[in-house]
Design a protein around this motif. Structure first.
Motif, PDB file in Angstrom:
ATOM      1  N   GLU A  41       0.843  -1.195   0.000  1.00 44.56           N
ATOM      2  CA  GLU A  41       0.000   0.000   0.000  1.00 44.56           C
ATOM      3  C   GLU A  41       0.877   1.244   0.000  1.00 44.56           C
ATOM      4  OE1 GLU A  41      -2.804  -0.043   3.150  1.00 44.56           O
ATOM      5  OE2 GLU A  41      -3.478  -2.093   2.759  1.00 44.56           O
ATOM      6  N   LEU A  42       0.367   2.267  -0.607  1.00 49.55           N
ATOM      7  CA  LEU A  42       1.114   3.516  -0.712  1.00 49.55           C
ATOM      8  C   LEU A  42       1.398   4.089   0.675  1.00 49.55           C
ATOM      9  CD1 LEU A  42       2.006   5.141  -3.272  1.00 49.55           C
ATOM     10  CD2 LEU A  42       0.145   6.717  -2.750  1.00 49.55           C
ATOM     11  N   GLY A  43       2.695   4.259   0.964  1.00 48.96           N
ATOM     12  CA  GLY A  43       3.083   4.867   2.228  1.00 48.96           C
ATOM     13  C   GLY A  43       3.115   3.924   3.413  1.00 48.96           C
ATOM     14  N   ARG A  44       2.808   2.640   3.220  1.00 47.49           N
ATOM     15  CA  ARG A  44       2.813   1.689   4.340  1.00 47.49           C
ATOM     16  C   ARG A  44       4.050   0.784   4.231  1.00 47.49           C
ATOM     17  NH1 ARG A  44      -2.641  -1.075   6.248  1.00 47.49           N
ATOM     18  NH2 ARG A  44      -2.873   1.143   6.781  1.00 47.49           N
ATOM     19  N   LEU A  97      10.963  -1.242   3.793  1.00 47.48           N
ATOM     20  CA  LEU A  97      10.869  -0.229   2.739  1.00 47.48           C
ATOM     21  C   LEU A  97       9.483   0.400   2.737  1.00 47.48           C
ATOM     22  CD1 LEU A  97      12.558  -2.282  -0.147  1.00 47.48           C
ATOM     23  CD2 LEU A  97      13.674  -0.703   1.457  1.00 47.48           C
ATOM     24  N   VAL A  98       9.378   1.491   2.001  1.00 50.96           N
ATOM     25  CA  VAL A  98       8.106   2.154   1.794  1.00 50.96           C
ATOM     26  C   VAL A  98       8.123   2.754   0.402  1.00 50.96           C
ATOM     27  CG1 VAL A  98       8.861   4.375   2.731  1.00 50.96           C
ATOM     28  CG2 VAL A  98       6.441   3.767   2.811  1.00 50.96           C
ATOM     29  N   THR A  99       6.974   2.837  -0.228  1.00 55.15           N
ATOM     30  CA  THR A  99       6.909   3.397  -1.576  1.00 55.15           C
ATOM     31  C   THR A  99       5.846   4.479  -1.635  1.00 55.15           C
ATOM     32  OG1 THR A  99       6.584   2.910  -3.925  1.00 55.15           O
ATOM     33  CG2 THR A  99       5.242   1.664  -2.364  1.00 55.15           C
ATOM     34  N   PHE A 100       6.154   5.510  -2.453  1.00 57.84           N
ATOM     35  CA  PHE A 100       5.196   6.565  -2.732  1.00 57.84           C
ATOM     36  C   PHE A 100       4.993   6.697  -4.248  1.00 57.84           C
ATOM     37  CE2 PHE A 100       7.140   7.608   1.333  1.00 57.84           C
ATOM     38  CZ  PHE A 100       6.032   7.799   2.132  1.00 57.84           C
ATOM     39  N   ASP A 101       5.490   5.699  -4.954  1.00 60.70           N
ATOM     40  CA  ASP A 101       5.339   5.667  -6.400  1.00 60.70           C
ATOM     41  C   ASP A 101       3.983   5.054  -6.739  1.00 60.70           C
ATOM     42  OD1 ASP A 101       5.698   4.750  -9.262  1.00 60.70           O
ATOM     43  OD2 ASP A 101       7.638   5.702  -8.901  1.00 60.70           O
ATOM     44  N   ILE A 102       3.324   5.543  -7.789  1.00 62.89           N
ATOM     45  CA  ILE A 102       1.967   5.087  -8.106  1.00 62.89           C
ATOM     46  C   ILE A 102       1.942   4.054  -9.235  1.00 62.89           C
ATOM     47  CG2 ILE A 102       0.919   7.214  -7.289  1.00 62.89           C
ATOM     48  CD1 ILE A 102       0.730   8.163 -10.180  1.00 62.89           C
ATOM     49  N   ASP A 103       3.128   3.572  -9.653  1.00 62.49           N
ATOM     50  CA  ASP A 103       3.142   2.513 -10.659  1.00 62.49           C
ATOM     51  C   ASP A 103       2.529   1.251 -10.075  1.00 62.49           C
ATOM     52  OD1 ASP A 103       4.305   4.169 -12.471  1.00 62.49           O
ATOM     53  OD2 ASP A 103       6.358   3.463 -12.095  1.00 62.49           O
ATOM     54  N   LYS A 104       1.728   0.537 -10.869  1.00 65.02           N
ATOM     55  CA  LYS A 104       1.032  -0.650 -10.365  1.00 65.02           C
ATOM     56  C   LYS A 104       1.998  -1.783 -10.051  1.00 65.02           C
ATOM     57  CE  LYS A 104      -3.404   0.299 -12.615  1.00 65.02           C
ATOM     58  NZ  LYS A 104      -4.442  -0.218 -13.537  1.00 65.02           N
ATOM     59  N   GLU A 134      -4.794  -0.776  -5.080  1.00 66.58           N
ATOM     60  CA  GLU A 134      -5.597   0.403  -5.378  1.00 66.58           C
ATOM     61  C   GLU A 134      -6.622   0.569  -4.262  1.00 66.58           C
ATOM     62  OE1 GLU A 134      -7.259   0.607  -9.229  1.00 66.58           O
ATOM     63  OE2 GLU A 134      -5.470  -0.109 -10.243  1.00 66.58           O
ATOM     64  N   MET A 135      -6.451   1.611  -3.447  1.00 68.36           N
ATOM     65  CA  MET A 135      -7.355   1.833  -2.324  1.00 68.36           C
ATOM     66  C   MET A 135      -8.618   2.584  -2.758  1.00 68.36           C
ATOM     67  SD  MET A 135      -5.539   0.316  -0.195  1.00 68.36           S
ATOM     68  CE  MET A 135      -6.557   0.596   1.239  1.00 68.36           C
ATOM     69  N   ILE A 136      -8.516   3.399  -3.831  1.00 66.92           N
ATOM     70  CA  ILE A 136      -9.670   4.139  -4.345  1.00 66.92           C
ATOM     71  C   ILE A 136      -9.857   3.771  -5.805  1.00 66.92           C
ATOM     72  CG2 ILE A 136     -10.650   6.425  -4.769  1.00 66.92           C
ATOM     73  CD1 ILE A 136      -8.918   7.484  -2.542  1.00 66.92           C
ATOM     74  N   THR A 149     -15.192   8.941  -2.865  1.00 67.06           N
ATOM     75  CA  THR A 149     -14.582   8.727  -1.554  1.00 67.06           C
ATOM     76  C   THR A 149     -15.549   9.155  -0.466  1.00 67.06           C
ATOM     77  OG1 THR A 149     -13.567  10.911  -1.607  1.00 67.06           O
ATOM     78  CG2 THR A 149     -12.243   9.070  -2.415  1.00 67.06           C
ATOM     79  N   ARG A 150     -15.419   8.569   0.687  1.00 62.77           N
ATOM     80  CA  ARG A 150     -16.237   8.931   1.846  1.00 62.77           C
ATOM     81  C   ARG A 150     -15.422   9.801   2.785  1.00 62.77           C
ATOM     82  NH1 ARG A 150     -18.037   3.281   4.114  1.00 62.77           N
ATOM     83  NH2 ARG A 150     -15.866   2.901   3.577  1.00 62.77           N
ATOM     84  N   LEU A 151     -16.056  10.829   3.281  1.00 63.54           N
ATOM     85  CA  LEU A 151     -15.383  11.719   4.206  1.00 63.54           C
ATOM     86  C   LEU A 151     -15.296  11.067   5.575  1.00 63.54           C
ATOM     87  CD1 LEU A 151     -17.035  15.147   3.270  1.00 63.54           C
ATOM     88  CD2 LEU A 151     -14.830  14.240   2.526  1.00 63.54           C
ATOM     89  N   LEU A 152     -14.135  11.134   6.167  1.00 62.57           N
ATOM     90  CA  LEU A 152     -13.932  10.586   7.500  1.00 62.57           C
ATOM     91  C   LEU A 152     -13.747  11.724   8.480  1.00 62.57           C
ATOM     92  CD1 LEU A 152     -11.461   7.653   6.717  1.00 62.57           C
ATOM     93  CD2 LEU A 152     -13.929   7.532   7.075  1.00 62.57           C
ATOM     94  N   PRO A 153     -14.401  11.645   9.634  1.00 63.32           N
ATOM     95  CA  PRO A 153     -14.225  12.714  10.633  1.00 63.32           C
ATOM     96  C   PRO A 153     -12.825  12.700  11.202  1.00 63.32           C
ATOM     97  CG  PRO A 153     -15.482  10.889  11.555  1.00 63.32           C
ATOM     98  CD  PRO A 153     -15.313  10.595  10.098  1.00 63.32           C
ATOM     99  N   LEU A 154     -12.232  13.855  11.332  1.00 65.30           N
ATOM    100  CA  LEU A 154     -10.898  13.999  11.892  1.00 65.30           C
ATOM    101  C   LEU A 154     -10.985  14.642  13.266  1.00 65.30           C
ATOM    102  CD1 LEU A 154      -8.890  15.283   8.786  1.00 65.30           C
ATOM    103  CD2 LEU A 154      -9.031  12.955   9.666  1.00 65.30           C
ATOM    104  N   ARG A 155     -10.210  14.146  14.179  1.00 61.06           N
ATOM    105  CA  ARG A 155     -10.189  14.717  15.511  1.00 61.06           C
ATOM    106  C   ARG A 155      -9.465  16.058  15.479  1.00 61.06           C
ATOM    107  NH1 ARG A 155      -6.963  11.525  20.045  1.00 61.06           N
ATOM    108  NH2 ARG A 155      -5.280  12.253  18.682  1.00 61.06           N
ATOM    109  N   GLN A 156     -10.111  17.059  16.023  1.00 60.93           N
ATOM    110  CA  GLN A 156      -9.500  18.382  16.033  1.00 60.93           C
ATOM    111  C   GLN A 156      -8.323  18.407  16.993  1.00 60.93           C
ATOM    112  OE1 GLN A 156     -12.488  21.285  16.886  1.00 60.93           O
ATOM    113  NE2 GLN A 156     -13.459  21.115  14.888  1.00 60.93           N
ATOM    114  N   GLN A 157      -7.271  19.056  16.550  1.00 61.18           N
ATOM    115  CA  GLN A 157      -6.070  19.177  17.370  1.00 61.18           C
ATOM    116  C   GLN A 157      -5.741  20.649  17.572  1.00 61.18           C
ATOM    117  OE1 GLN A 157      -2.988  16.964  15.421  1.00 61.18           O
ATOM    118  NE2 GLN A 157      -3.814  14.987  16.013  1.00 61.18           N
TER     119      GLN A 157
END
Length: 300
Positions: A41-44, A97-104, A134-136, A149-157
């Motif tokens: 997964e991207l970024g994981r 490792l981690v990847t931020f590349d969007i190649d399949k 592909e997450m989306i 996409t569905r909006l997710l509530p974010l905790r205010q900081q």
């Protein structure tokens, strides 16, 4: 001798691309490199294992964090101790490792560096690949974009740096005001408290005088009046008799008013002049208040 080895190691770790061999033969056994997952997964973060079987006498080095892992980025690495069995040694390391590349499909083949007496050899493992999840999943129209996409509530900081900046600014302004206007503010505040107490007295005194005047009401109003004068003059007026008050505050009108009050309280004889007598006491209190307020303002 140690400087020579250090130079060889640095040169060896900077090698990227096709293996280079000088005065040595490429070993028949290649390193084994494999992703420990089929999809990422991207970024994981995920793991990649690299191992190599070699002669126990060989000097073997694995890529470190300075190596270019494109299209991936290294997070950390974990080495395992050399294991020697039946005259063959194996070294292994697991890279996170981690990847931020969007190649399949993304591939990676890492080298292992073997140090010889005169040079260094980079031996590459076979290329292994992983698939990007592909997450989306959306269908993009050339004429319009559609959100899937569905909006997710974010905790205010709390933005603590910004809050601290605001507080620092407010404190700075307050400090400047205090430096330039502190004396004036303290003076006005003390005069405000002084005037506020006098207003409270006037309101309470008028409450008594506007009600039915009898010996009890007049007595309460006189006690209140004496306490107020005691606060203004810093003298024990509460214990003073009417005669002692007149000796301290000589006034014919005040003397007549106090005589009317004493007659009402002790003789229970109420005359038609009682409202006027009560008003004269109030006027005297106001006169003393104005005098003391002017003295206080001059002293601050």
């Amino acid at each position: 001798m140690y400087q020579f080895l250090a130079v060889l190691i640095v040169n060896c770790l900077l090698i990227i691309g096709t293996p280079t061999v000088a005065n040595c033969q490429t070993p028949k056994v290649l390193p084994k490199g494999k992703f420990l997952t089929d999809s990422v997964e991207l970024g994981r973060p995920f793991n990649y294992a690299l191992s190599y079987h070699h002669n126990p006498s060989a000097e073997v080095f694995f890529p470190d964090t300075t190596y270019n892992f494109y299209p991936f980025e290294i997070v950390e690495r974990e080495f395992y101790p050399t294991l020697t069995v039946n005259g063959s040694s194996v070294d292994s390391v697991i890279y996170t490792l981690v990847t931020f590349d969007i190649d399949k499909t993304q591939k990676l083949n890492l080298p292992v560096f073997i140090l010889s007496k005169r040079d260094c050899t980079a031996i590459y493992a076979s290329s292994d690949s992983v698939f990007l999840k592909e997450m989306i999943k959306t269908k993009v129209d050339s004429l319009a974009l559609r959100t899937d996409t569905r909006l997710l509530p974010l905790r205010q900081q709390l933005d603590y740096p910004q809050i601290l900046a605001y507080l620092s600014g407010v404190l700075g302004v307050v400090a400047l005001i205090y430096i330039f206007f502190g004396r004036f503010i303290r003076k006005e505040y003390r005069l405000f408290l002084f005037g506020r107490r006098h207003k409270d007295f006037v309101a309470s005194y008028k409450k008594y005088t506007r009600s039915t005047l009898d010996d009890i009401t007049i007595g309460k109003a006189l006690v209140l009046w004496k306490k107020h004068l005691e606060w203004l003059e810093k003298r024990p007026y509460s214990s003073y008799t009417s005669k002692e008050i007149i000796s301290r505050l000589p006034s014919e009108r005040l003397e007549e008013a106090l005589r009317e009050v004493d007659t009402a309280i002790y003789g229970r004889i109420l005359s038609t002049q009682m409202p006027l007598a009560m008003n004269i006491l109030l006027e005297k209190a106001i006169e003393l208040y104005k005098k003391r307020r002017a003295e206080l303002a001059a002293s601050l």
